[in-house]
Design an enzyme around this catalytic site. Sequence first.
Site, short mmCIF file in Angstrom:
data_model
loop_
_atom_site.label_atom_id
_atom_site.label_comp_id
_atom_site.label_asym_id
_atom_site.label_seq_id
_atom_site.Cartn_x
_atom_site.Cartn_y
_atom_site.Cartn_z
N HIS A 169 24.33 21.70 -12.54
CA HIS A 169 23.62 20.88 -11.55
C HIS A 169 22.30 20.32 -12.07
O HIS A 169 21.27 20.49 -11.40
CB HIS A 169 23.32 21.73 -10.30
CG HIS A 169 24.53 22.19 -9.55
ND1 HIS A 169 24.50 23.20 -8.63
CD2 HIS A 169 25.82 21.76 -9.57
CE1 HIS A 169 25.70 23.40 -8.11
NE2 HIS A 169 26.53 22.54 -8.68
C1 LIG Z 1 32.09 21.13 -14.25
C2 LIG Z 1 31.25 20.75 -13.07
C3 LIG Z 1 31.46 21.40 -11.83
C4 LIG Z 1 30.68 21.05 -10.73
N1 LIG Z 1 31.00 21.56 -9.51
C5 LIG Z 1 30.38 21.08 -8.41
C6 LIG Z 1 30.83 21.44 -7.12
O1 LIG Z 1 31.82 22.14 -6.94
N2 LIG Z 1 30.15 20.96 -6.06
C7 LIG Z 1 29.06 20.16 -6.20
O2 LIG Z 1 28.46 19.79 -5.19
N3 LIG Z 1 28.63 19.78 -7.43
C8 LIG Z 1 29.28 20.19 -8.52
N4 LIG Z 1 28.90 19.75 -9.75
C9 LIG Z 1 27.72 18.88 -9.85
C10 LIG Z 1 27.98 17.45 -9.37
O3 LIG Z 1 29.28 17.04 -9.71
C11 LIG Z 1 26.91 16.53 -10.00
O4 LIG Z 1 25.63 16.96 -9.56
C12 LIG Z 1 27.09 15.07 -9.63
O5 LIG Z 1 28.39 14.64 -9.88
C13 LIG Z 1 26.11 14.24 -10.46
O6 LIG Z 1 26.20 12.90 -10.05
P1 LIG Z 1 25.50 11.75 -10.89
O7 LIG Z 1 25.89 10.47 -10.25
O8 LIG Z 1 24.06 12.05 -11.04
O9 LIG Z 1 26.10 11.87 -12.35
P2 LIG Z 1 27.62 11.84 -12.84
O10 LIG Z 1 28.55 12.01 -11.70
O11 LIG Z 1 27.71 12.79 -13.97
O12 LIG Z 1 27.81 10.35 -13.33
C14 LIG Z 1 27.24 9.80 -14.48
C15 LIG Z 1 28.24 8.81 -15.07
O13 LIG Z 1 27.58 8.00 -16.03
C16 LIG Z 1 28.41 7.88 -17.16
N5 LIG Z 1 27.52 7.59 -18.30
C17 LIG Z 1 26.62 8.42 -18.87
N6 LIG Z 1 25.97 7.80 -19.86
C18 LIG Z 1 26.48 6.54 -19.91
C19 LIG Z 1 26.20 5.43 -20.74
N7 LIG Z 1 25.28 5.47 -21.72
N8 LIG Z 1 26.90 4.27 -20.54
C20 LIG Z 1 27.84 4.21 -19.56
N9 LIG Z 1 28.15 5.25 -18.74
C21 LIG Z 1 27.46 6.40 -18.92
C22 LIG Z 1 29.12 9.21 -17.24
O14 LIG Z 1 30.29 9.16 -18.02
C23 LIG Z 1 29.39 9.50 -15.78
O15 LIG Z 1 30.60 8.93 -15.36
C24 LIG Z 1 29.65 20.08 -10.88
C25 LIG Z 1 29.46 19.43 -12.10
C26 LIG Z 1 30.25 19.75 -13.19
C27 LIG Z 1 30.04 19.01 -14.50
#
Ligand SMILES: Cc1cc2nc3c(=O)[nH]c(=O)nc-3n(C[C@H](O)[C@H](O)[C@H](O)COP(=O)(O)OP(=O)(O)OC[C@H]3O[C@@H](n4cnc5c(N)ncnc54)[C@H](O)[C@@H]3O)c2cc1C
Length: 501
Positions: free
Chosen positions: A437
Amino acid sequence: MTTVYDYIVVGAGSSGAALAARLSEDSDSSVLLLEAGPDYASTEATPHDLRYAHRVSVVDHDWNFTANATPDREVSYPRGRVMGGSSSVNGTLAIRGTPDDFNEWASLGNEGWGWEDCLPFFQRLEHDLDASGDFHGKRGPLPIVRWQPHEMRPLSEAFLDVCQLQGFPYAEDFNDPEATGISPMAQNRDRDTRISTAIAYLEPIRHRLNLTIRGGCLVNRVLVEDRKATGVEVDCEGELQKVQGRTVILSAGAIMSPAILVRSGIGAKEDVDMVGAKLVSELPGVGRNLIDHPLCSVVWQSKPGISVLPDPPVQAMLRYTSNGGETNDMQLYMVNHFPGREGNFALLAILQRPKSRGRLHFETEDYRAQPRIDLNFFSDESDVRRLREGLQLAQQIGEHPSISQYADGLAAPSAEVLADNEALDTYIQENGSHNFHPVGTAKMGQATDPEAVVDSQCRVHGVQGLRVVDASIMPEIVRANTNLTCIMIGERVSELMRQER
Ligand SMILES: Cc1cc2nc3c(=O)[nH]c(=O)nc-3n(C[C@H](O)[C@H](O)[C@H](O)COP(=O)(O)OP(=O)(O)OC[C@H]3O[C@@H](n4cnc5c(N)ncnc54)[C@H](O)[C@@H]3O)c2cc1C
């Protein structure tokens, strides 16, 4: 003629996919959504590891990051690299932050982010199939379900019972703002299918002509002229190209959004120099204030036939308040079996209000490389104490006959270590990990706050036409798993941007 998009969204994860979907509701706006990982355009085309809701996918669609949990101990640090981002690989536990979390964000000077401001967007993102009432939505893209009594596996059922016997209240619905105690887990899934933001938000709108969705596009940096973002430089199938946009939104997550900022000349001067960029806006907070939920577990060997796949790993959770702590500052899960490993069950203690702070280190101009991730866990004494007390509570719960009937003894730590505070603190330092997280590395705050990176509209301080919209912007971590809050952030900012038009 060069195409100039109205919006370029970088990263199609929890926040980015929701944001791009909402921005493209205005058919007069053109939206380009760029994602580094592969794109699977339909649920049917999505591989099994991404569809199967009961096991996290940490290999096949992962960035393969590592992090230092403590200065001398490295752990793997999975992040989803695929359309839907981490929402496509995660555990689907669907819990909102508490009202106090968002009211704290607002009290830090972030107008528009108090509980009353955020609640409509938690409602808008969901259709809750179990819970109704003032706090819930019925028409949003994300289905939310809870485990029903007849679906509970023996260990989950015993955990629900024992927690109540120990005096913790039963909570029907953890997404009720007042909820505390023991509850069946809410999840965003449709039976056994994980409903990621790729499936919930993007799949139904792929026909929109004003929305271009591209997988396999790794963004290097934001193009900036006269302190205004004009587009991005992106590696598409090995070729570096430039694409123009009036507004660029970084939604690449709490590790990669800050890295893109620094490569674009936005960050601490020494970091920008280190990656060979030209300074555009000096914002020392970029990559600082890294927060995650530290955890540690008590593991038992289970009797034959108890901890078996494909049982769901987590069906119930205890939310409680530590001695002298803030409301709901701890979670305890029963893990029926560790994913992929039969024969053990565990109670996981997870700190929801950690005081220790980590940071990212930017050491290379190579946009394919990860920043060095320094979680700096357990540097705060009260973090260690609360986790220690959490493990001792876990042992007490696990030793109740309703649960211990399924165990063939403790696997780790030993009973001697659990009884000795000093030894248990050392055990936590040597074995504690994270809950996937990361947040806070481009935090929201007023320009007078030297560590703030974006304002309360998520606009990067000192640069026009550039926003960060993802987990990075949280000034403090929420007392909950972070996925729903990240989706809410995408929803909330889409509305702020709509009001600007
Ligand atoms: C294994 C795992 C289990 C989890 N379990 C839970 C759960 O059960 N419940 C819960 O609430 N939360 C859970 N989480 C946490 C939650 O999923 C994250 O906090 C949330 O998805 C983050 O959202 P975000 O939009 O910040 O980033 P992300 O969803 O990680 O999105 C970022 C995106 O940007 C893309 N990206 C990165 N760099 C670049 C670049 N340079 N160019 C183009 N694209 C790029 C990535 O590929 C990704 O698709 C978990 C996370 C993981 C990894």
